[in-house]
Write a protein that holds these residues in place. Sequence first.
Motif, PDB file in Angstrom:
ATOM      1  N   GLU A 169       0.843  -1.191   0.000  1.00 47.40           N
ATOM      2  CA  GLU A 169       0.000   0.000   0.000  1.00 47.40           C
ATOM      3  C   GLU A 169       0.882   1.245   0.000  1.00 47.40           C
ATOM      4  OE1 GLU A 169      -3.315   2.206   2.783  1.00 47.40           O
ATOM      5  OE2 GLU A 169      -2.852   0.100   3.163  1.00 47.40           O
ATOM      6  N   VAL A 170       0.599   2.163  -0.921  1.00 48.21           N
ATOM      7  CA  VAL A 170       1.385   3.396  -1.011  1.00 48.21           C
ATOM      8  C   VAL A 170       0.805   4.450  -0.069  1.00 48.21           C
ATOM      9  CG1 VAL A 170       2.151   5.264  -2.536  1.00 48.21           C
ATOM     10  CG2 VAL A 170       2.093   2.907  -3.385  1.00 48.21           C
ATOM     11  N   ALA A 171       1.631   4.918   0.846  1.00 50.98           N
ATOM     12  CA  ALA A 171       1.226   5.956   1.794  1.00 50.98           C
ATOM     13  C   ALA A 171       1.249   7.330   1.138  1.00 50.98           C
ATOM     14  CB  ALA A 171       2.153   5.951   3.006  1.00 50.98           C
ATOM     15  N   GLY A 172       2.152   7.509   0.184  1.00 52.90           N
ATOM     16  CA  GLY A 172       2.287   8.791  -0.497  1.00 52.90           C
ATOM     17  C   GLY A 172       3.634   8.890  -1.171  1.00 52.90           C
ATOM     18  N   GLN A 173       3.863  10.039  -1.770  1.00 47.90           N
ATOM     19  CA  GLN A 173       5.142  10.270  -2.440  1.00 47.90           C
ATOM     20  C   GLN A 173       5.680  11.630  -2.029  1.00 47.90           C
ATOM     21  OE1 GLN A 173       3.597   9.881  -6.430  1.00 47.90           O
ATOM     22  NE2 GLN A 173       3.876  12.063  -6.818  1.00 47.90           N
ATOM     23  N   TRP A 174       6.993  11.683  -1.913  1.00 50.11           N
ATOM     24  CA  TRP A 174       7.683  12.896  -1.512  1.00 50.11           C
ATOM     25  C   TRP A 174       8.759  13.160  -2.551  1.00 50.11           C
ATOM     26  CZ3 TRP A 174       5.349   9.490   1.517  1.00 50.11           C
ATOM     27  CH2 TRP A 174       4.566   9.972   2.563  1.00 50.11           C
ATOM     28  N   VAL A 175       8.765  14.376  -3.109  1.00 49.91           N
ATOM     29  CA  VAL A 175       9.741  14.743  -4.139  1.00 49.91           C
ATOM     30  C   VAL A 175      10.522  15.953  -3.656  1.00 49.91           C
ATOM     31  CG1 VAL A 175      10.093  15.490  -6.522  1.00 49.91           C
ATOM     32  CG2 VAL A 175       8.281  13.838  -5.994  1.00 49.91           C
ATOM     33  N   GLU A 176      11.825  15.784  -3.632  1.00 52.54           N
ATOM     34  CA  GLU A 176      12.741  16.868  -3.259  1.00 52.54           C
ATOM     35  C   GLU A 176      13.045  17.643  -4.528  1.00 52.54           C
ATOM     36  OE1 GLU A 176      13.734  18.315   0.008  1.00 52.54           O
ATOM     37  OE2 GLU A 176      13.922  16.164   0.246  1.00 52.54           O
ATOM     38  N   ARG A 177      12.698  18.899  -4.562  1.00 57.52           N
ATOM     39  CA  ARG A 177      12.948  19.728  -5.745  1.00 57.52           C
ATOM     40  C   ARG A 177      14.433  20.076  -5.839  1.00 57.52           C
ATOM     41  NH1 ARG A 177       8.793  17.933  -8.189  1.00 57.52           N
ATOM     42  NH2 ARG A 177       6.884  18.334  -7.072  1.00 57.52           N
ATOM     43  N   ALA A 178      14.871  20.353  -7.052  1.00 59.84           N
ATOM     44  CA  ALA A 178      16.293  20.577  -7.331  1.00 59.84           C
ATOM     45  C   ALA A 178      16.911  21.672  -6.473  1.00 59.84           C
ATOM     46  CB  ALA A 178      16.477  20.912  -8.806  1.00 59.84           C
ATOM     47  N   ASP A 179      16.147  22.699  -6.162  1.00 58.78           N
ATOM     48  CA  ASP A 179      16.713  23.830  -5.428  1.00 58.78           C
ATOM     49  C   ASP A 179      16.618  23.674  -3.913  1.00 58.78           C
ATOM     50  OD1 ASP A 179      13.979  24.009  -5.331  1.00 58.78           O
ATOM     51  OD2 ASP A 179      13.881  26.132  -5.845  1.00 58.78           O
ATOM     52  N   SER A 180      16.149  22.533  -3.444  1.00 55.75           N
ATOM     53  CA  SER A 180      16.011  22.314  -2.000  1.00 55.75           C
ATOM     54  C   SER A 180      17.231  21.569  -1.478  1.00 55.75           C
ATOM     55  CB  SER A 180      14.741  21.505  -1.714  1.00 55.75           C
ATOM     56  OG  SER A 180      14.698  21.142  -0.374  1.00 55.75           O
ATOM     57  N   GLY A 181      18.072  22.264  -0.757  1.00 56.46           N
ATOM     58  CA  GLY A 181      19.263  21.625  -0.227  1.00 56.46           C
ATOM     59  C   GLY A 181      19.110  21.116   1.194  1.00 56.46           C
ATOM     60  N   ASN A 182      17.968  21.368   1.821  1.00 53.40           N
ATOM     61  CA  ASN A 182      17.817  21.014   3.229  1.00 53.40           C
ATOM     62  C   ASN A 182      17.042  19.720   3.455  1.00 53.40           C
ATOM     63  OD1 ASN A 182      15.328  21.893   2.491  1.00 53.40           O
ATOM     64  ND2 ASN A 182      15.344  23.718   3.754  1.00 53.40           N
ATOM     65  N   ARG A 183      16.614  19.066   2.416  1.00 53.83           N
ATOM     66  CA  ARG A 183      15.932  17.761   2.488  1.00 53.83           C
ATOM     67  C   ARG A 183      14.659  17.778   3.329  1.00 53.83           C
ATOM     68  NH1 ARG A 183      18.370  13.630  -0.250  1.00 53.83           N
ATOM     69  NH2 ARG A 183      20.086  14.543  -1.384  1.00 53.83           N
ATOM     70  N   LEU A 184      13.868  18.825   3.177  1.00 54.45           N
ATOM     71  CA  LEU A 184      12.610  18.899   3.912  1.00 54.45           C
ATOM     72  C   LEU A 184      11.657  17.778   3.518  1.00 54.45           C
ATOM     73  CD1 LEU A 184      11.891  22.741   4.093  1.00 54.45           C
ATOM     74  CD2 LEU A 184      12.661  21.218   5.914  1.00 54.45           C
ATOM     75  N   SER A 185      11.644  17.405   2.244  1.00 52.32           N
ATOM     76  CA  SER A 185      10.756  16.321   1.807  1.00 52.32           C
ATOM     77  C   SER A 185      11.166  15.002   2.447  1.00 52.32           C
ATOM     78  CB  SER A 185      10.754  16.200   0.286  1.00 52.32           C
ATOM     79  OG  SER A 185      10.117  17.313  -0.286  1.00 52.32           O
ATOM     80  N   TRP A 186      12.462  14.733   2.507  1.00 53.31           N
ATOM     81  CA  TRP A 186      12.935  13.492   3.144  1.00 53.31           C
ATOM     82  C   TRP A 186      12.548  13.484   4.624  1.00 53.31           C
ATOM     83  CZ3 TRP A 186      15.149   9.114   1.180  1.00 53.31           C
ATOM     84  CH2 TRP A 186      15.637   8.190   2.127  1.00 53.31           C
ATOM     85  N   ARG A 187      12.775  14.593   5.284  1.00 55.40           N
ATOM     86  CA  ARG A 187      12.453  14.688   6.708  1.00 55.40           C
ATOM     87  C   ARG A 187      10.942  14.569   6.943  1.00 55.40           C
ATOM     88  NH1 ARG A 187      17.262  15.905   8.774  1.00 55.40           N
ATOM     89  NH2 ARG A 187      18.709  17.075   7.503  1.00 55.40           N
ATOM     90  N   GLY A 188      10.159  15.178   6.055  1.00 53.71           N
ATOM     91  CA  GLY A 188       8.711  15.053   6.146  1.00 53.71           C
ATOM     92  C   GLY A 188       8.248  13.627   5.927  1.00 53.71           C
ATOM     93  N   MET A 189       8.882  12.945   4.969  1.00 53.87           N
ATOM     94  CA  MET A 189       8.551  11.542   4.708  1.00 53.87           C
ATOM     95  C   MET A 189       8.885  10.690   5.937  1.00 53.87           C
ATOM     96  SD  MET A 189      10.298   8.836   2.116  1.00 53.87           S
ATOM     97  CE  MET A 189      11.761   8.911   3.146  1.00 53.87           C
ATOM     98  N   ALA A 190      10.041  10.913   6.538  1.00 54.50           N
ATOM     99  CA  ALA A 190      10.431  10.136   7.722  1.00 54.50           C
ATOM    100  C   ALA A 190       9.458  10.392   8.877  1.00 54.50           C
ATOM    101  CB  ALA A 190      11.867  10.476   8.141  1.00 54.50           C
ATOM    102  N   ALA A 191       9.013  11.634   9.027  1.00 56.27           N
ATOM    103  CA  ALA A 191       8.048  11.952  10.082  1.00 56.27           C
ATOM    104  C   ALA A 191       6.715  11.253   9.810  1.00 56.27           C
ATOM    105  CB  ALA A 191       7.846  13.464  10.174  1.00 56.27           C
ATOM    106  N   ALA A 192       6.274  11.254   8.556  1.00 54.21           N
ATOM    107  CA  ALA A 192       5.032  10.565   8.194  1.00 54.21           C
ATOM    108  C   ALA A 192       5.166   9.067   8.423  1.00 54.21           C
ATOM    109  CB  ALA A 192       4.671  10.860   6.741  1.00 54.21           C
TER     110      ALA A 192
END
Length: 116
Positions: free
Chosen positions: A40-63
């Motif tokens: 089952e897919v919970a969702g998808q997180w995409v880190e945009r090219a200009d994002s150097g702080n990995r907010l999407s990765w951190r958000g995915m880990a929190a989810a």
Amino acid sequence: MINDAPVFVFIYDRELADDAEASEVRITACREYAKLMGWEVAGQWVERADSGNRLSWRGMAAAMEHQGHGRRAVCLVSTWDRISADPQEWISLRRLVHRAGGTCYALDVEVANCGS
């Protein structure tokens, strides 16, 4: 963790500059693989090219930590380099997923292992 627990998949991709179309291809491949595996897919997180702080990765880990209780939580990427090309950052980011109770799978490895 229970081996036969349902798998909850968190798809991640890191876009490079002018890479949006290729990112969609990678995400689609991850979704198709998850479907094939019965995950089952919970969702998808995409880190945009200009994002150097990995907010999407951190958000995915929190989810993952919040939603994964009682289930196997998997971060699914198309290839290991989608996480990071830097070995130290790669280890650090995977550690965040581990701390959230998850594990990482890459399609390039999983698909290659299917033929063995």
